[in-house]
Write an enzyme that holds these catalytic residues in place. Structure first.
Site, PDB file in Angstrom:
ATOM      1  N   ALA A  56       0.798  -1.233   0.000  1.00  0.00           N
ATOM      2  CA  ALA A  56       0.000   0.000   0.000  1.00  0.00           C
ATOM      3  C   ALA A  56       0.834   1.290   0.000  1.00  0.00           C
ATOM      4  O   ALA A  56       0.639   2.158  -0.866  1.00  0.00           O
ATOM      5  CB  ALA A  56      -0.972  -0.036   1.183  1.00  0.00           C
ATOM      6  N   ARG A  88      -5.381   0.361  -8.902  1.00  0.00           N
ATOM      7  CA  ARG A  88      -5.817  -0.699  -7.970  1.00  0.00           C
ATOM      8  C   ARG A  88      -6.821  -0.065  -7.001  1.00  0.00           C
ATOM      9  O   ARG A  88      -6.655   1.083  -6.612  1.00  0.00           O
ATOM     10  CB  ARG A  88      -4.629  -1.289  -7.184  1.00  0.00           C
ATOM     11  CG  ARG A  88      -3.635  -2.041  -8.069  1.00  0.00           C
ATOM     12  CD  ARG A  88      -2.595  -2.787  -7.245  1.00  0.00           C
ATOM     13  NE  ARG A  88      -3.134  -3.983  -6.612  1.00  0.00           N
ATOM     14  CZ  ARG A  88      -2.450  -4.719  -5.736  1.00  0.00           C
ATOM     15  NH1 ARG A  88      -1.224  -4.366  -5.369  1.00  0.00           N
ATOM     16  NH2 ARG A  88      -2.996  -5.801  -5.210  1.00  0.00           N
ATOM     17  N   GLN A 189       3.861 -13.389  -1.741  1.00  0.00           N
ATOM     18  CA  GLN A 189       4.633 -12.237  -1.220  1.00  0.00           C
ATOM     19  C   GLN A 189       5.417 -12.620   0.029  1.00  0.00           C
ATOM     20  O   GLN A 189       6.493 -12.072   0.284  1.00  0.00           O
ATOM     21  CB  GLN A 189       3.685 -11.066  -0.904  1.00  0.00           C
ATOM     22  CG  GLN A 189       3.108 -10.368  -2.124  1.00  0.00           C
ATOM     23  CD  GLN A 189       1.746 -10.918  -2.500  1.00  0.00           C
ATOM     24  OE1 GLN A 189       1.448 -12.093  -2.260  1.00  0.00           O
ATOM     25  NE2 GLN A 189       0.910 -10.096  -3.096  1.00  0.00           N
ATOM     26  N   ASP A 230      -4.111  -2.371   4.075  1.00  0.00           N
ATOM     27  CA  ASP A 230      -4.320  -1.615   2.836  1.00  0.00           C
ATOM     28  C   ASP A 230      -5.336  -0.499   3.024  1.00  0.00           C
ATOM     29  O   ASP A 230      -5.338   0.482   2.281  1.00  0.00           O
ATOM     30  CB  ASP A 230      -4.739  -2.555   1.708  1.00  0.00           C
ATOM     31  CG  ASP A 230      -3.549  -3.399   1.292  1.00  0.00           C
ATOM     32  OD1 ASP A 230      -3.273  -4.410   1.955  1.00  0.00           O
ATOM     33  OD2 ASP A 230      -2.853  -2.991   0.343  1.00  0.00           O
ATOM     34  N   ASN A 240      -6.658  -6.146   4.444  1.00  0.00           N
ATOM     35  CA  ASN A 240      -5.260  -6.520   4.176  1.00  0.00           C
ATOM     36  C   ASN A 240      -5.274  -7.747   3.269  1.00  0.00           C
ATOM     37  O   ASN A 240      -6.343  -8.266   2.908  1.00  0.00           O
ATOM     38  CB  ASN A 240      -4.514  -6.782   5.494  1.00  0.00           C
ATOM     39  CG  ASN A 240      -3.015  -6.938   5.283  1.00  0.00           C
ATOM     40  OD1 ASN A 240      -2.388  -6.123   4.610  1.00  0.00           O
ATOM     41  ND2 ASN A 240      -2.430  -7.990   5.822  1.00  0.00           N
TER      42      ASN A 240
HETATM   43  O1  MRU Z   1      -1.306  -7.118  -3.372  1.00  0.00           O
HETATM   44  P1  MRU Z   1      -0.221  -6.487  -2.550  1.00  0.00           P
HETATM   45  O2  MRU Z   1       1.045  -7.285  -2.551  1.00  0.00           O
HETATM   46  O3  MRU Z   1      -0.009  -5.036  -2.924  1.00  0.00           O
HETATM   47  O4  MRU Z   1      -0.786  -6.499  -1.061  1.00  0.00           O
HETATM   48  C1  MRU Z   1      -0.007  -5.971  -0.043  1.00  0.00           C
HETATM   49  C2  MRU Z   1      -0.573  -6.146   1.312  1.00  0.00           C
HETATM   50  O5  MRU Z   1      -1.650  -6.639   1.491  1.00  0.00           O
HETATM   51  C3  MRU Z   1       0.232  -5.593   2.447  1.00  0.00           C
HETATM   52  O6  MRU Z   1       0.032  -6.357   3.606  1.00  0.00           O
HETATM   53  C4  MRU Z   1      -0.229  -4.149   2.728  1.00  0.00           C
HETATM   54  O7  MRU Z   1      -0.220  -3.397   1.541  1.00  0.00           O
HETATM   55  C5  MRU Z   1       0.626  -3.473   3.712  1.00  0.00           C
HETATM   56  S1  MRU Z   1       2.251  -3.147   3.048  1.00  0.00           S
HETATM   57  C6  MRU Z   1       3.097  -2.232   4.205  1.00  0.00           C
END
Ligand code: MRU
Length: 339
Positions: A56, A88, A189, A230, A240
């Site tokens: 995010a 997004r 991730q 997020d 999240n």
């Molecule tokens: O789809 P992504 O990889 O962008 O999702 C990221 C997440 O869900 C993270 O946990 C969130 O953005 C926090 S990042 C500090």
């Protein structure tokens, strides 16, 4: 890419180069460390949409640079703001950063001022992460085990990380004795990115299959689940990465505490509750193949929501750079984030 010397923080994945934006391509890690040069806002938008840059705070920072770059190139800014905003839907840091740039544009800012604003957004995120690291680590008793989900580290932010920042700080302070990271299907991730960051930092950690989380909690090895966010709604409900909700449920059942770590740019007081948060649905094809190889029988279908909402009642602490809210609710959120 490597910022030397500083222990437990060595990666800067979003780098302004004076006239273009350089991004560490997060789709290829850990196999390959390849950089992408985005030379206009459309390329930044595509990098966000395709997850070359993700997390995010990082997508908000990248978008701010996209706007500043467009201004530097003399491009009309309204369409650029709209294009980036649509990249997004769930992470509110994207909209927050664009609103901040828009406000500066409305106030008559020139390209130089917009470049300074993007830099400020990036610098403030790093400072927030360091502060949240201290605040979050202080909640953890010495000798604890923690489980994290997705990637919330330097790759997902300006640097250091949110939940992973707390883990970095907690390990450095000797409070955290064991770190576990869930794989985070389907984009992995956790497996690809969090483990890469932890190994680089020399932080001992063990990867678990997402489906091993409840079993791990039952074993007594973890005292905290620590995740990022997020979007945090006005009542403390938190969106999240998909799988966070089931971690929060399992944590409650096993008496494991649940911490959400996010900068105030993730707080969306205009969204009353998690019910109102748009959950991004991505291409089902992401579930039908692994590493580019089809793993599911042809003809099969899939449903691929990539975020979920952990309700406030399952959260023990929300940590932001402004402070900690324990057992979040609308009143506590209003007190800290109300205008
Ligand atoms: O789809 P992504 O990889 O962008 O999702 C990221 C997440 O869900 C993270 O946990 C969130 O953005 C926090 S990042 C500090």
């Amino acid at each position: 890419m490597i910022i030397a010397a500083e222990t437990h923080d060595s990666i800067r994945a979003v780098q302004w180069q004076g006239d273009h934006l350089r991004l560490l391509d997060q789709r290829l890690l850990p196999g390959e460390e390849r950089w992408i040069d985005c030379r206009d806002a459309a390329q930044v938008t595509q990098a966000i949409r395709d997850l070359a840059v993700r997390g995010a705070p990082a997508i908000g920072i990248a978008a701010a640079w996209g706007v500043a770059m467009a201004a530097q190139q003399g491009a009309p800014l309204e369409p650029v703001l709209a294009m980036l905003r649509a990249a997004r839907p769930t992470a509110v840091n994207l909209m927050w950063a664009l609103d901040r740039m828009k406000k500066r544009i409305a106030a008559g800012a020139d390209a130089g001022a917009l470049l300074r604003e993007a830099q400020a957004i990036q610098n403030e995120d790093l400072a927030a992460n360091r502060r949240m690291g201290e605040l979050g680590a202080a909640l953890i008793s010495t000798g604890s085990g923690v489980l994290t989900h997705c990637n919330t580290g330097s790759l997902a932010t300006a640097g250091y990380g949110t939940a992973l920042g707390v883990i970095r700080a907690g390990v450095a302070a000797g409070r955290i004795a064991r770190v576990y990271a869930g794989e985070t299907r389907p984009w992995q991730q956790g497996a690809r990115l969090t483990m890469w960051e932890l190994v680089r930092d020399g932080i001992p950690a063990q990867l678990i299959a997402d489906s091993a989380a409840a079993h791990l909690m039952k074993s007594g090895a973890v005292q905290w689940v620590i995740v990022g966010a997020d979007r945090i709604a006005a009542n403390g409900d938190t969106a999240n990465k998909i799988g966070t909700y089931q971690l929060a449920i399992a944590a409650k059942y096993h008496g494991v505490k649940f911490m959400v770590v996010a900068p105030s740019s993730t707080v969306d007081m205009a969204t009353g509750s998690g019910e109102e948060i748009e959950i991004e649905l991505r291409d089902p094809a992401e579930l039908l193949s692994t590493g580019g190889r089809r793993t599911v029988v042809e003809g099969a279908q899939a449903w691929n929501p990539v975020f979920d909402v952990a309700p406030a009642e399952l959260i023990d602490a929300i940590v932001t750079e402004r402070g900690v809210i324990e057992r979040p609710n609308s009143i506590a959120m209003q007190a800290m984030f109300g205008c």
